[in-house]
Scaffold this motif. Structure first.
Motif, PDB file in Angstrom:
ATOM      1  N   MET A 276       9.028  -7.572  21.796  1.00 34.40           N
ATOM      2  CA  MET A 276       7.935  -7.884  20.873  1.00 34.40           C
ATOM      3  C   MET A 276       7.750  -6.752  19.864  1.00 34.40           C
ATOM      4  SD  MET A 276       3.993  -8.804  21.824  1.00 34.40           S
ATOM      5  CE  MET A 276       2.892  -9.518  20.609  1.00 34.40           C
ATOM      6  N   ARG A 277       7.603  -7.091  18.596  1.00 35.42           N
ATOM      7  CA  ARG A 277       7.376  -6.115  17.544  1.00 35.42           C
ATOM      8  C   ARG A 277       5.883  -6.046  17.214  1.00 35.42           C
ATOM      9  NH1 ARG A 277      12.204  -7.830  13.246  1.00 35.42           N
ATOM     10  NH2 ARG A 277      13.948  -7.608  14.732  1.00 35.42           N
ATOM     11  N   VAL A 278       5.367  -4.823  17.137  1.00 39.63           N
ATOM     12  CA  VAL A 278       3.940  -4.646  16.873  1.00 39.63           C
ATOM     13  C   VAL A 278       3.760  -3.573  15.798  1.00 39.63           C
ATOM     14  CG1 VAL A 278       3.290  -5.327  19.206  1.00 39.63           C
ATOM     15  CG2 VAL A 278       3.665  -2.907  18.693  1.00 39.63           C
ATOM     16  N   PRO A 279       2.691  -3.674  15.005  1.00 44.32           N
ATOM     17  CA  PRO A 279       2.394  -2.617  14.025  1.00 44.32           C
ATOM     18  C   PRO A 279       1.856  -1.378  14.721  1.00 44.32           C
ATOM     19  CG  PRO A 279       0.650  -4.239  14.033  1.00 44.32           C
ATOM     20  CD  PRO A 279       1.708  -4.761  14.973  1.00 44.32           C
TER      21      PRO A 279
ATOM     22  N   ASP B  74       0.508  -7.786   5.856  1.00 44.67           N
ATOM     23  CA  ASP B  74      -0.618  -8.178   6.695  1.00 44.67           C
ATOM     24  C   ASP B  74      -0.595  -7.443   8.035  1.00 44.67           C
ATOM     25  OD1 ASP B  74       1.263  -9.408   8.324  1.00 44.67           O
ATOM     26  OD2 ASP B  74       0.837 -11.431   7.606  1.00 44.67           O
ATOM     27  N   VAL B  75      -1.527  -7.848   8.917  1.00 46.04           N
ATOM     28  CA  VAL B  75      -1.698  -7.145  10.194  1.00 46.04           C
ATOM     29  C   VAL B  75      -0.565  -7.400  11.173  1.00 46.04           C
ATOM     30  CG1 VAL B  75      -4.206  -7.084  10.023  1.00 46.04           C
ATOM     31  CG2 VAL B  75      -3.103  -9.052  11.121  1.00 46.04           C
ATOM     32  N   HIS B  76       0.252  -8.415  10.922  1.00 48.97           N
ATOM     33  CA  HIS B  76       1.319  -8.758  11.863  1.00 48.97           C
ATOM     34  C   HIS B  76       2.656  -8.135  11.498  1.00 48.97           C
ATOM     35  CE1 HIS B  76      -1.421 -11.657  13.637  1.00 48.97           C
ATOM     36  NE2 HIS B  76      -1.641 -12.162  12.437  1.00 48.97           N
ATOM     37  N   GLY B  77       2.783  -7.611  10.310  1.00 47.00           N
ATOM     38  CA  GLY B  77       4.058  -7.106   9.834  1.00 47.00           C
ATOM     39  C   GLY B  77       4.203  -5.602   9.985  1.00 47.00           C
ATOM     40  N   PRO B  78       5.196  -5.044   9.308  1.00 49.83           N
ATOM     41  CA  PRO B  78       5.480  -3.618   9.424  1.00 49.83           C
ATOM     42  C   PRO B  78       4.354  -2.754   8.858  1.00 49.83           C
ATOM     43  CG  PRO B  78       7.358  -4.807   8.495  1.00 49.83           C
ATOM     44  CD  PRO B  78       6.207  -5.751   8.480  1.00 49.83           C
ATOM     45  N   SER B  79       4.220  -1.596   9.474  1.00 50.57           N
ATOM     46  CA  SER B  79       3.346  -0.559   8.937  1.00 50.57           C
ATOM     47  C   SER B  79       4.116   0.235   7.896  1.00 50.57           C
ATOM     48  CB  SER B  79       2.859   0.349  10.063  1.00 50.57           C
ATOM     49  OG  SER B  79       2.159  -0.402  11.047  1.00 50.57           O
TER      50      SER B  79
ATOM     51  N   GLY C  62     -14.889  -7.889   7.060  1.00 49.94           N
ATOM     52  CA  GLY C  62     -14.341  -6.611   7.482  1.00 49.94           C
ATOM     53  C   GLY C  62     -14.713  -6.213   8.887  1.00 49.94           C
ATOM     54  N   TYR C  63     -15.607  -6.956   9.533  1.00 51.67           N
ATOM     55  CA  TYR C  63     -16.050  -6.586  10.874  1.00 51.67           C
ATOM     56  C   TYR C  63     -15.086  -7.050  11.961  1.00 51.67           C
ATOM     57  CZ  TYR C  63     -20.219  -5.039   8.566  1.00 51.67           C
ATOM     58  OH  TYR C  63     -21.086  -4.353   7.743  1.00 51.67           O
ATOM     59  N   ASP C  64     -13.991  -7.688  11.560  1.00 47.77           N
ATOM     60  CA  ASP C  64     -12.937  -8.072  12.490  1.00 47.77           C
ATOM     61  C   ASP C  64     -11.681  -7.244  12.247  1.00 47.77           C
ATOM     62  OD1 ASP C  64     -14.167  -9.941  14.112  1.00 47.77           O
ATOM     63  OD2 ASP C  64     -13.806 -11.590  12.733  1.00 47.77           O
ATOM     64  N   GLY C  65     -11.849  -5.977  11.922  1.00 46.69           N
ATOM     65  CA  GLY C  65     -10.717  -5.098  11.685  1.00 46.69           C
ATOM     66  C   GLY C  65      -9.906  -4.873  12.947  1.00 46.69           C
ATOM     67  N   VAL C  66      -8.594  -4.691  12.783  1.00 49.81           N
ATOM     68  CA  VAL C  66      -7.715  -4.430  13.923  1.00 49.81           C
ATOM     69  C   VAL C  66      -6.856  -3.189  13.726  1.00 49.81           C
ATOM     70  CG1 VAL C  66      -7.635  -6.800  14.775  1.00 49.81           C
ATOM     71  CG2 VAL C  66      -6.013  -6.074  13.024  1.00 49.81           C
ATOM     72  N   LEU C  67      -6.618  -2.775  12.498  1.00 44.64           N
ATOM     73  CA  LEU C  67      -5.863  -1.554  12.207  1.00 44.64           C
ATOM     74  C   LEU C  67      -6.833  -0.604  11.514  1.00 44.64           C
ATOM     75  CD1 LEU C  67      -2.498  -3.150  11.032  1.00 44.64           C
ATOM     76  CD2 LEU C  67      -3.111  -2.305  13.303  1.00 44.64           C
ATOM     77  N   LEU C  68      -7.523   0.190  12.313  1.00 35.74           N
ATOM     78  CA  LEU C  68      -8.729   0.874  11.859  1.00 35.74           C
ATOM     79  C   LEU C  68      -8.473   2.090  10.987  1.00 35.74           C
ATOM     80  CD1 LEU C  68     -11.093   0.613  14.958  1.00 35.74           C
ATOM     81  CD2 LEU C  68     -10.531  -1.080  13.210  1.00 35.74           C
ATOM     82  N   TYR C  69      -7.196   2.474  10.815  1.00 33.27           N
ATOM     83  CA  TYR C  69      -6.869   3.593   9.941  1.00 33.27           C
ATOM     84  C   TYR C  69      -6.289   3.136   8.599  1.00 33.27           C
ATOM     85  CZ  TYR C  69      -7.417   6.949  13.819  1.00 33.27           C
ATOM     86  OH  TYR C  69      -7.907   7.737  14.835  1.00 33.27           O
ATOM     87  N   ALA C  70      -6.074   1.864   8.435  1.00 28.73           N
ATOM     88  CA  ALA C  70      -5.371   1.350   7.256  1.00 28.73           C
ATOM     89  C   ALA C  70      -6.337   0.665   6.300  1.00 28.73           C
ATOM     90  CB  ALA C  70      -4.281   0.358   7.680  1.00 28.73           C
TER      91      ALA C  70
ATOM     92  N   ASN D 265     -17.086  -0.972  18.055  1.00 35.84           N
ATOM     93  CA  ASN D 265     -17.542  -1.680  19.250  1.00 35.84           C
ATOM     94  C   ASN D 265     -16.609  -2.793  19.707  1.00 35.84           C
ATOM     95  OD1 ASN D 265     -18.346  -3.947  17.463  1.00 35.84           O
ATOM     96  ND2 ASN D 265     -19.999  -2.557  16.864  1.00 35.84           N
ATOM     97  N   HIS D 266     -15.648  -3.209  18.862  1.00 37.23           N
ATOM     98  CA  HIS D 266     -14.700  -4.256  19.234  1.00 37.23           C
ATOM     99  C   HIS D 266     -13.578  -4.296  18.201  1.00 37.23           C
ATOM    100  CE1 HIS D 266     -16.512  -6.490  15.949  1.00 37.23           C
ATOM    101  NE2 HIS D 266     -15.589  -7.426  16.083  1.00 37.23           N
ATOM    102  N   PHE D 267     -12.535  -5.056  18.510  1.00 31.24           N
ATOM    103  CA  PHE D 267     -11.475  -5.349  17.552  1.00 31.24           C
ATOM    104  C   PHE D 267     -11.530  -6.839  17.220  1.00 31.24           C
ATOM    105  CE2 PHE D 267      -9.962  -1.432  19.363  1.00 31.24           C
ATOM    106  CZ  PHE D 267      -9.258  -0.811  18.344  1.00 31.24           C
ATOM    107  N   GLY D 268     -11.002  -7.184  16.052  1.00 30.18           N
ATOM    108  CA  GLY D 268     -10.968  -8.585  15.647  1.00 30.18           C
ATOM    109  C   GLY D 268      -9.966  -9.398  16.444  1.00 30.18           C
ATOM    110  N   PRO D 269     -10.020 -10.728  16.296  1.00 29.65           N
ATOM    111  CA  PRO D 269      -9.175 -11.618  17.098  1.00 29.65           C
ATOM    112  C   PRO D 269      -7.774 -11.843  16.540  1.00 29.65           C
ATOM    113  CG  PRO D 269     -10.635 -12.931  15.730  1.00 29.65           C
ATOM    114  CD  PRO D 269     -10.996 -11.488  15.473  1.00 29.65           C
ATOM    115  N   ASP D 270      -7.526 -11.415  15.313  1.00 28.45           N
ATOM    116  CA  ASP D 270      -6.240 -11.694  14.678  1.00 28.45           C
ATOM    117  C   ASP D 270      -5.516 -10.392  14.353  1.00 28.45           C
ATOM    118  OD1 ASP D 270      -4.165 -13.111  13.445  1.00 28.45           O
ATOM    119  OD2 ASP D 270      -5.147 -13.085  11.492  1.00 28.45           O
ATOM    120  N   GLY D 271      -4.419 -10.110  15.097  1.00 30.56           N
ATOM    121  CA  GLY D 271      -3.620  -8.928  14.808  1.00 30.56           C
ATOM    122  C   GLY D 271      -3.870  -7.747  15.706  1.00 30.56           C
TER     123      GLY D 271
END
Length: 597
Positions: free
Chosen positions: A73-76, A86-91, A163-171, A203-209
């Protein structure tokens, strides 16, 4: 450790002399590899504590990379400074030192000067980018704004969202302009004397990515959930460091002037020093030579995070969003009585006056909305500047079925009176984008999800309004805007205009700068008191060190009333203009601001 405008991260990537260092905490994995944009796969070395690390020159600056888990599995990179798309592709590998700052020695402004303007990057301008914000900053400066507060900009699923469903919190979000776009905005603000405050969600991460569950399930607390997803396990060192360094990253690498921490009542940990205190203490220690402002949103109305030294400087946090002030004011202006407003319907004017004098309305009293649970702690001992007040914000508009702004719910003279109390009180005022000129377009809830998640969001949104008594009079579910529809997003884009409301806000902020701000360092704890209260009329007085006082007197009704005898000295501002306090009467929806000596 930090160098000039680059924060060294324990997670993610760092540019080094011979290439870059890649680091990932993946305790659930037996092996992890780095995948380059050329297709090369390079095994990473396994270190103690679940860490994997690699030094290589196989990824150039600006190039893409991903991590490959043991099942292929490939992950960012969860700490990527940028994404390719997007959140699913390369960093994307970023050199943080490559940006040439135009205002490298900016020190910021004191908290007492803060007039906050909350905005959403995607809907503030037609461009929907950081550069789009920068192009309209002069209008905000002209109004008297001194700080912009960005709704979260960390990369989230899709291009549109709050923006409250962020998953890559440094980007910083690619659609907004990425890291260089954000740096250009910060520079443009600093050139104009504006502070930049960043809204962060810990307090949480979003559901996508969010792929952390795949390789670091220990990142989450299996015994607890938040209303938005799995709770974070802050008692684990790598997790704690992820968030501690994220806070430092925005302040050091992007030169932001402060942070607003979302819903901290859902941030729990068992450490001897709670993570919120550790973050604030570390920031104060590491950045002593700039004005850094830390604020929170806390539904529990606690006070433990507000501690000040002998000079009045904060040891931890500066201030908190004060929903109690908003809720009481909203009930007065609109007559709404359901949902969380039910806690403020009995004697709302008295409740508003209490929040102005003491901070919170609920200071340990039982909350009917929260099922009879006691809420809050005594707050009168705190200086007024601990409390951030507002007539609306992204939540109070966007969580309504149709994104109604206050101007569509209350008469203009009532909103004018509310703005006067907001902007001339010794608390820290916050305007939501469009408040300054009376925006009538809604601020709706919008997302950009796909497939089953998109369907679930639409279904959940309609179910919420179908069952929630706050919206018993809302349109049928089918008429509630589809969060994923592009037109829902587009309807929320501002259309600035030169209006009488803008002129009023400008006059109010000029009066605040002249008559209120110079005294704010003199207001300590127990400074405020309700000195008159009858029906919809009240006076609140804040005493200064030299026996003088700031007094606000208001009539929040449709009928004229007799002015209280202790309404203060010579007025420096009245709404509507020209009120003659010697005549002994206050017109409907009026406010008188005075200084006594």
């Amino acid at each position: 450790m930090t160098s000039r405008f680059a924060h060294t991260l324990p997670w993610g990537t760092e540019i080094v002399e011979d290439g870059a260092r890649f680091r990932l905490w993946a305790p659930a994995q037996g092996s992890v590899s780095l995948l380059t944009e050329t297709g090369a796969t390079i095994p990473m070395a396994k270190a103690d504590g679940g860490w994997f690390e690699l030094h290589t020159d196989a990824v150039p600056v600006g190039g893409g990379y991903q991590f490959v888990l043991q099942d292929g599995m490939r992950v960012p990179d969860p700490a990527a400074r940028a994404q390719i798309s997007d959140v699913h592709g390369p960093s994307r590998l970023v050199d943080p030192k490559s940006y040439a700052w135009r205002c490298p020695d900016r020190k910021g402004r004191p908290w007492q000067e803060a007039v906050i303007y909350e905005l959403h990057t995607g809907t503030f301008s037609r461009a929907g980018t950081f550069d789009g914000i920068a192009h309209d900053l002069d209008r905000l400066v002209d109004a008297g704004i001194t700080a912009i507060e960005l709704l979260p900009v960390a990369q989230f699923g899709g291009n549109r969202g709050w923006g409250y469903d962020g998953v890559l919190l440094y980007a910083p979000h690619t659609a907004y302009g990425g890291p260089d776009g954000l740096k250009r905005l910060v520079d443009a603000c600093h050139e104009r004397g504006l502070m930049v405050l960043m809204d962060v969600v810990y307090n949480h991460f979003g559901p996508d990515g969010n792929y952390l569950h795949q390789y670091a399930p220990d990142f989450f607390d299996a015994d607890r959930n938040t209303p938005w997803g799995a709770a974070i396990a802050f008692d684990r060192t790598p997790v704690r460091e992820f968030f501690l360094h994220n806070a430092l990253y925005w302040l050091e690498e992007f030169q932001c002037d402060g942070l607003r921490f979302d819903a901290v009542d859902h941030i729990k940990d068992t450490a001897e020093e709670e993570v919120l205190a550790e973050i604030a203490r570390t920031i104060r220690t590491r950045i002593p030579d700039r004005h850094i402002h830390l604020t929170i949103e806390d539904d529990e109305n606690t006070t433990r995070l507000f501690q000040f030294d002998e000079s009045g400087a904060p040891r931890l946090y500066d201030a908190e969003w004060n929903d109690d002030w908003h809720h009481a004011m909203h009930v007065i202006l609109t007559g709404e009585e359901t949902g969380y407003y039910k806690d403020h319907v009995d004697e709302p004017v008295a409740r508003l006056a209490r929040t102005m004098a003491e901070g919170y309305d609920y200071q340990g009293e039982v909350s009917a909305f929260r099922g009879g649970k006691a809420r809050g702690e005594p707050s009168a001992h705190l200086p007024p500047t601990v409390f951030i007040n507002y007539i609306q914000n992204h939540d109070q508009a966007g969580n309504r079925a149709h994104g109604d702004r206050l101007v569509s719910l209350a008469p203009p003279e009532a909103v004018d009176a509310a703005l006067t109390l907001l902007l001339l009180a010794p608390h820290i005022p916050m305007l939501f984008m469009g408040d300054e000129y009376g925006e009538t377009r809604p601020f709706l809830f919008f997302t950009d999800f796909r497939g089953d998640l998109a369907k679930a969001v639409v279904k959940g949104r309609r179910a919420d309004f179908g069952s929630h008594e706050s919206y018993a009079n809302a349109a049928t579910g089918a008429e509630i805007p589809n969060p994923n529809a592009i037109e829902t997003f587009e309807r929320s884009i501002l259309e600035p205009a030169d209006t009488p409301r803008f002129a009023l806000v400008k006059r109010l902020l000029e009066a605040r700068k002249t008559h209120v701000v110079p005294h704010l360092t003199s207001f300590g704890g127990h400074a405020g008191a309700v000195t008159a209260l009858k029906g919809f009329t009240f006076s609140v007085q804040w005493n200064l060190d030299d026996d003088s006082a700031l007094v606000l007197t208001a009539n929040l009704s449709d009928a004229p009333v007799t002015i209280p005898s202790n309404a203060g000295g010579k007025p420096f501002f009245t709404t509507p203009p020209g009120i003659d306090t010697d005549a002994g009467a206050l017109p409907p929806w009026s406010v008188v601001a005075s200084l006594t000596f």
